[in-house]
Design a protein around this motif. Structure first.
Motif, PDB file in Angstrom:
ATOM      1  N   ASP A   1      -6.911  -1.981   9.062  1.00  0.00           N
ATOM      2  CA  ASP A   1      -6.181  -0.731   9.328  1.00  0.00           C
ATOM      3  C   ASP A   1      -6.322   0.244   8.176  1.00  0.00           C
ATOM      4  OD1 ASP A   1      -4.668  -1.955   7.423  1.00  0.00           O
ATOM      5  OD2 ASP A   1      -2.752  -1.704   8.445  1.00  0.00           O
TER       6      ASP A   1
ATOM      7  N   GLU B   1       4.588   0.444   1.407  1.00  0.00           N
ATOM      8  CA  GLU B   1       4.672  -0.468   2.559  1.00  0.00           C
ATOM      9  C   GLU B   1       4.339  -1.894   2.134  1.00  0.00           C
ATOM     10  OE1 GLU B   1       2.326   0.900   5.851  1.00  0.00           O
ATOM     11  OE2 GLU B   1       2.843   3.007   5.482  1.00  0.00           O
TER      12      GLU B   1
ATOM     13  N   LYS C   1       0.852  -1.191   0.000  1.00  0.00           N
ATOM     14  CA  LYS C   1       0.000   0.000   0.000  1.00  0.00           C
ATOM     15  C   LYS C   1       0.884   1.236   0.000  1.00  0.00           C
ATOM     16  CE  LYS C   1      -0.867   0.695   4.967  1.00  0.00           C
ATOM     17  NZ  LYS C   1      -1.892   0.868   6.001  1.00  0.00           N
ATOM     18  N   SER C   2       0.307   2.344  -0.453  1.00  0.00           N
ATOM     19  CA  SER C   2       1.031   3.602  -0.498  1.00  0.00           C
ATOM     20  C   SER C   2       0.027   4.724  -0.262  1.00  0.00           C
ATOM     21  CB  SER C   2       1.727   3.755  -1.853  1.00  0.00           C
ATOM     22  OG  SER C   2       2.532   4.918  -1.863  1.00  0.00           O
ATOM     23  N   VAL C   3       0.529   5.935  -0.209  1.00  0.00           N
ATOM     24  CA  VAL C   3      -0.349   7.101  -0.093  1.00  0.00           C
ATOM     25  C   VAL C   3       0.003   8.047  -1.236  1.00  0.00           C
ATOM     26  CG1 VAL C   3      -0.956   9.124   1.300  1.00  0.00           C
ATOM     27  CG2 VAL C   3      -0.630   6.901   2.405  1.00  0.00           C
TER      28      VAL C   3
ATOM     29  N   TYR D   1      -4.448  10.065  -0.311  1.00  0.00           N
ATOM     30  CA  TYR D   1      -5.311   8.883  -0.405  1.00  0.00           C
ATOM     31  C   TYR D   1      -4.479   7.609  -0.327  1.00  0.00           C
ATOM     32  CZ  TYR D   1      -9.049  11.996  -1.897  1.00  0.00           C
ATOM     33  OH  TYR D   1      -9.986  12.996  -1.940  1.00  0.00           O
ATOM     34  N   THR D   2      -4.969   6.639   0.452  1.00  0.00           N
ATOM     35  CA  THR D   2      -4.294   5.343   0.522  1.00  0.00           C
ATOM     36  C   THR D   2      -4.635   4.539  -0.723  1.00  0.00           C
ATOM     37  OG1 THR D   2      -4.352   5.319   2.934  1.00  0.00           O
ATOM     38  CG2 THR D   2      -4.051   3.198   1.841  1.00  0.00           C
ATOM     39  N   ILE D   3      -3.614   4.027  -1.386  1.00  0.00           N
ATOM     40  CA  ILE D   3      -3.832   3.178  -2.565  1.00  0.00           C
ATOM     41  C   ILE D   3      -3.187   1.822  -2.301  1.00  0.00           C
ATOM     42  CG2 ILE D   3      -4.161   4.954  -4.324  1.00  0.00           C
ATOM     43  CD1 ILE D   3      -1.189   4.913  -4.920  1.00  0.00           C
ATOM     44  N   SER D   4      -3.861   0.769  -2.725  1.00  0.00           N
ATOM     45  CA  SER D   4      -3.366  -0.594  -2.517  1.00  0.00           C
ATOM     46  C   SER D   4      -2.962  -1.197  -3.858  1.00  0.00           C
ATOM     47  CB  SER D   4      -4.454  -1.463  -1.886  1.00  0.00           C
ATOM     48  OG  SER D   4      -4.870  -0.901  -0.671  1.00  0.00           O
TER      49      SER D   4
END
Length: 300
Positions: free
Chosen positions: A300, A263, A217-219, A223-226
């Motif tokens: 999370d 991450e 995942k990243s931001v 916005y959180t993107i998977s």
């Protein structure tokens, strides 16, 4: 707050849950005694300098380490360049020039097994003797306290070397991550209907987990993107160069030249050589289903 400082000293690679326990003590003492909490850390890693060990990979770049240390409440991070000259400082010169003159410490928090000075010849008993002369306190972290947290940077590196990001994350107390710039790739992902962002990490000493496919995942812009990440050489098309590529789900923004922090959440599988691009495509769809299923179950 006065300018007196409470410090701890170490490489702190990973800033893992064992390190965090020490940092908490430093920060709490600083609050109680109106001091500045400080970490003195060394870079490059001593093994890189003394043993010319280019093979050692670190869990954090120096910028990541500073950011992590500050996230745990440390106000000042002093990065001491580790050179042969620094390694040859006598214990007395190290205490006098670095701890006293440079850092102005009021107290130092250190492990019972801490060694310092040329050839690491001085120990905590010597440090306590110096503390009387130079008027600072030494708080010793006992063997019991240190051994209670059976975590080490070496154990985390070993876990990542076999792709066990779950174990690494449990030791770190946060998700292992990389920081890199998005660069142009060969466009293979797009031909497979899985366009990818190629990630370039400029610090060659940063540890990259074992080749394989991972849920990540990243931001981006808040916005959180998977997505799913492939680390490897693309054996299906006889690739030779190792690359790091991410396919983000439901995401179409142009992110070339953007810097991303990514991450690692879970390892899905090893990199494989498929008989055809169609077989690879089928597997990528399966990987995406597995990744989305995992993400849906996380809270999370």
């Amino acid at each position: 707050m006065n300018s007196a400082k409470i410090a701890t000293v170490g490489t702190f690679d990973g800033v893992h849950i064992g390190h965090q326990k020490i940092l908490k003590r430093v920060v709490n003492f600083a609050k109680t005694n109106d001091c500045i909490p400080v970490v003195l850390t060394l870079f490059p890693h001593p093994r890189m300098v003394l043993k010319k060990d280019d093979a050692i990979k670190l869990l954090n770049t120096i910028d990541e380490r500073i950011e992590l240390l500050k996230s745990f409440g440390i106000k000042e991070v002093v990065v001491k360049e580790f050179t042969e000259a620094f390694a040859n400082l006598s214990a007395k010169d190290y205490v006098e020039t670095v701890l006293v003159d440079e850092l102005n410490i009021k107290q130092i928090v250190i492990g019972y097994d801490h060694r310092f000075g040329k050839n690491r010849s001085a120990n905590i008993t010597d440090l306590k003797a110096f503390s009387k002369k130079y008027n600072f306190k030494v708080e010793e972290i006992s063997a019991q306290d240190i051994e209670e947290v059976t975590v080490s940077s070496t154990k985390i590196r070993k876990a990542l070397d076999i792709g066990n990001v779950g174990l690494a994350n449990s030791f770190l107390g946060y998700n292992y991550f990389i920081n890199g710039s998005v660069i142009k790739g060969k466009g293979l992902g797009r031909t497979l209907d899985f366009p990818t962002a190629n990630i370039h990490i400029k610090e060659t000493y940063k540890l990259i987990p074992q080749d394989g496919v991972y849920v990540v995942k990243s931001v981006f812009k808040g916005y959180t993107i998977s997505g799913m990440m492939n680390i490897g050489t693309h054996p299906t098309v006889d690739g030779k160069t190792r690359s790091i590529e991410v396919h983000f789900f439901n995401f179409n923004n142009n992110i070339y030249n953007h810097k991303l922090r990514i991450e690692f959440l879970k390892r899905l599988r090893s990199e494989q050589k498929f008989n055809s691009l169609d077989d690879l495509k089928i597997q990528l769809r399966e990987d995406m289903r597995n990744a989305l299923d995992y993400i849906e179950k996380r809270h999370d």
